[in-house]
Write a protein that holds these residues in place. Structure first.
Motif, mmCIF file in Angstrom:
data_model
loop_
_atom_site.group_PDB
_atom_site.id
_atom_site.type_symbol
_atom_site.label_atom_id
_atom_site.label_comp_id
_atom_site.label_asym_id
_atom_site.label_seq_id
_atom_site.Cartn_x
_atom_site.Cartn_y
_atom_site.Cartn_z
ATOM 1 N N SER A 86 1.035 -0.748 -0.147
ATOM 2 C CA SER A 86 -0.149 0.211 0.462
ATOM 3 C C SER A 86 1.120 1.728 0.017
ATOM 4 O O SER A 86 1.982 1.429 0.284
ATOM 5 N N ASN A 89 1.558 2.754 3.827
ATOM 6 C CA ASN A 89 2.843 2.311 4.239
ATOM 7 C C ASN A 89 4.085 2.858 3.828
ATOM 8 O O ASN A 89 4.943 2.687 4.539
ATOM 9 N N MET A 90 4.378 2.545 2.743
ATOM 10 C CA MET A 90 5.291 3.409 2.057
ATOM 11 C C MET A 90 5.007 4.090 2.317
ATOM 12 O O MET A 90 6.561 4.716 2.585
ATOM 13 N N ARG A 92 5.747 5.501 4.687
ATOM 14 C CA ARG A 92 6.142 5.889 6.364
ATOM 15 C C ARG A 92 7.234 5.942 6.691
ATOM 16 O O ARG A 92 8.317 6.861 7.122
ATOM 17 N N LYS A 93 8.190 5.254 5.121
ATOM 18 C CA LYS A 93 9.410 5.234 4.887
ATOM 19 C C LYS A 93 10.023 6.457 3.998
ATOM 20 O O LYS A 93 11.481 6.082 4.040
ATOM 21 N N PHE A 94 9.468 7.799 3.979
ATOM 22 C CA PHE A 94 10.251 8.794 3.012
ATOM 23 C C PHE A 94 9.243 9.691 4.007
ATOM 24 O O PHE A 94 8.961 10.042 5.629
#
Lengths: 304, 304
Positions: A86, A89-90, A92-94
């Motif tokens: 999703s 969710n992805m 979150r790491k940026f």
């Protein structure tokens, strides 16, 4: 298509080639993906339903205005993928001020873990922004408002808001919105997830797409650029929360309707009369007035 | 897995990351594919059945000996893909002395358009070679012989040949071979397609895998390196065609067996007594001796 799962994976590979070079030929498809001409043509005929492709002799060309990979939103960290779990969710790491777009979300989620049916040709995007804590509370109001504005300006759509998270046209869902926020020092990190049915075929009777409403494929980058532009200036939008709230209420199709709201342990039936300061829907039921928060509402049905 | 097609696509994306960097972590999976930890762990648990993975704390590592992408066959043009239509078709667009390997073939074909069930963890490869025209005729004999040799030397398997294209162990299919040739000036272009059930789970009762026979996952590169080595020197192998033919006949499990052979308009039942110079199977039937070519035989069943 016979073996759907496998062919779907190949279709995504073809889409990847198309988004990277904006064109494809039977020779490239044979070399890169080992496709015969017949297999290639079958897959292209599927892609044509969802993406703006044109043919010049043997070459299939993806219209740049529909190529999300070609977007380079100014001032944003841009992340484009073909398939992800999703985008929410992805993201979150940026870092903040990232836009994450995927052509396909396998585990894309709306509220409460319900599955968003995200098919090919839609716009599935998460914006990660940083903003002052006192402004973050207005996002659930600001985002649907700006999306209805864009749909009105760009496509002359009379788009309304169905409480709490949907954008509807002619009572059918055209988009879903998911806003999350987390504290980040004295600021907030806001995640704005949007799923807009543009050229995809939503499998539900209660949903529609821009393609269906307009009668032809729509360049997705037009929607996405406008969205990004508005979200870049979202602090301006929430500067006058009273005006924003007025526009929100004006566009809220749920108000004045008789509604059935599914909640965890039952349902609430009554007339939706207003919205509280905190965004709860106020419903007049047979046994009195009830406030329902967006996180409580699993499903909202307009009864008239 | 619920929505198999979509999850399969994600599984292949995860495999792509693994083959590229030989390791993956929940953080990378979140950043690159937008997977939650739970989604990531579910997908990794599936991959573990088919690929040699080991875990060190939070990192999942693909054993180099099972990473086909890490192969660099000397003197060959090496083409590695995660998913293709078929390696056989893909090889056509590359020069001779190319090896084309894919982790998954959607339209991988055996003879007569029958579908090869190519699952994860197998070896699906096409070698494109150039050789003198008079040698090309021996490929259908040489390739099964060299594969049985490798299986014997490397894994102590008593691998036999089931006429015309299968390699069997304990009467179960372990590999399929597809040889095609086309004229190229005075030479021939040979396409040697092999599907070897290594760590995949062939869905047919009549098939097996090295994993099943040995009881553990097998490093695929070992099989592939040996194959490539033998095929590099295939002209040496066919230099003494009489010896090659003897070895072929010795390993041909079909000989002496009662067989039922499906052909286009019926079936042939009888005793398989020998092989003609051209590779046809000679079957003694109730109504006399019949020669069946490999291209006629749609399916061969050993009746005893």
């Amino acid at each position: 298509m016979g073996r759907e799962g496998e062919e779907f994976s190949l279709l995504l590979e073809l889409l990847k080639l198309l988004s990277e070079s904006e064109k494809i030929t039977p020779t490239i498809a044979e070399r890169e993906l080992g496709l015969t001409r017949e297999e290639y043509e079958t897959l292209v005929s599927v892609l044509k339903k969802y993406f703006m492709l044109r043919e010049e002799k043997d070459t299939v060309i993806l219209y740049r205005g529909d190529n999300l990979k070609a977007l380079h939103p100014w001032g944003w960290n841009y992340v484009y993928r073909i398939i992800v779990g999703s985008t929410m969710n992805m993201a979150r790491k940026f870092p903040p001020w990232s836009v994450v777009i995927a052509e396909y979300q396998v585990y894309g989620k709306g509220r409460h873990g319900k599955t968003w049916i995200g098919s090919l040709g839609g716009l599935w995007v998460t914006y990660k922004i940083r903003l002052q804590a006192h402004l973050a509370q207005f996002l659930p109001i600001a985002v649907p408002v700006l999306l209805t504005r864009i749909l009105g300006e760009q496509f002359k759509m009379n788009a309304l808001i169905k409480w709490p998270n949907d954008i509807v046209v002619k009572d059918k869902k055209l988009a879903g919105i998911l806003v999350e926020a987390e504290a980040s020092g004295s600021d907030m990190m806001g995640y704005i997830g949007l799923g807009v049915n543009i050229n995809n075929d939503p499998p539900l009777e209660t949903a529609t797409s821009l393609k269906e409403l307009i009668g032809s494929l729509v360049p997705r980058n037009r929607v996405c650029s406008k969205l990004t532009g508005w979200i870049s200036r979202i602090d301006k939008l929430v500067e006058k929360p009273e005006l924003l709230r007025l526009e929100y209420l004006e566009k809220l199709s749920t108000l004045g309707k008789r509604v059935r709201i599914m909640v965890k342990d039952g349902e609430i039936v009554g007339n939706a009369t207003s919205i509280s300061e905190l965004g709860e829907l106020i419903v007049e039921t047979a046994s009195g007035s009830v406030k329902v928060s967006s996180s409580e509402a699993l499903k909202v049905i307009h009864l008239d």
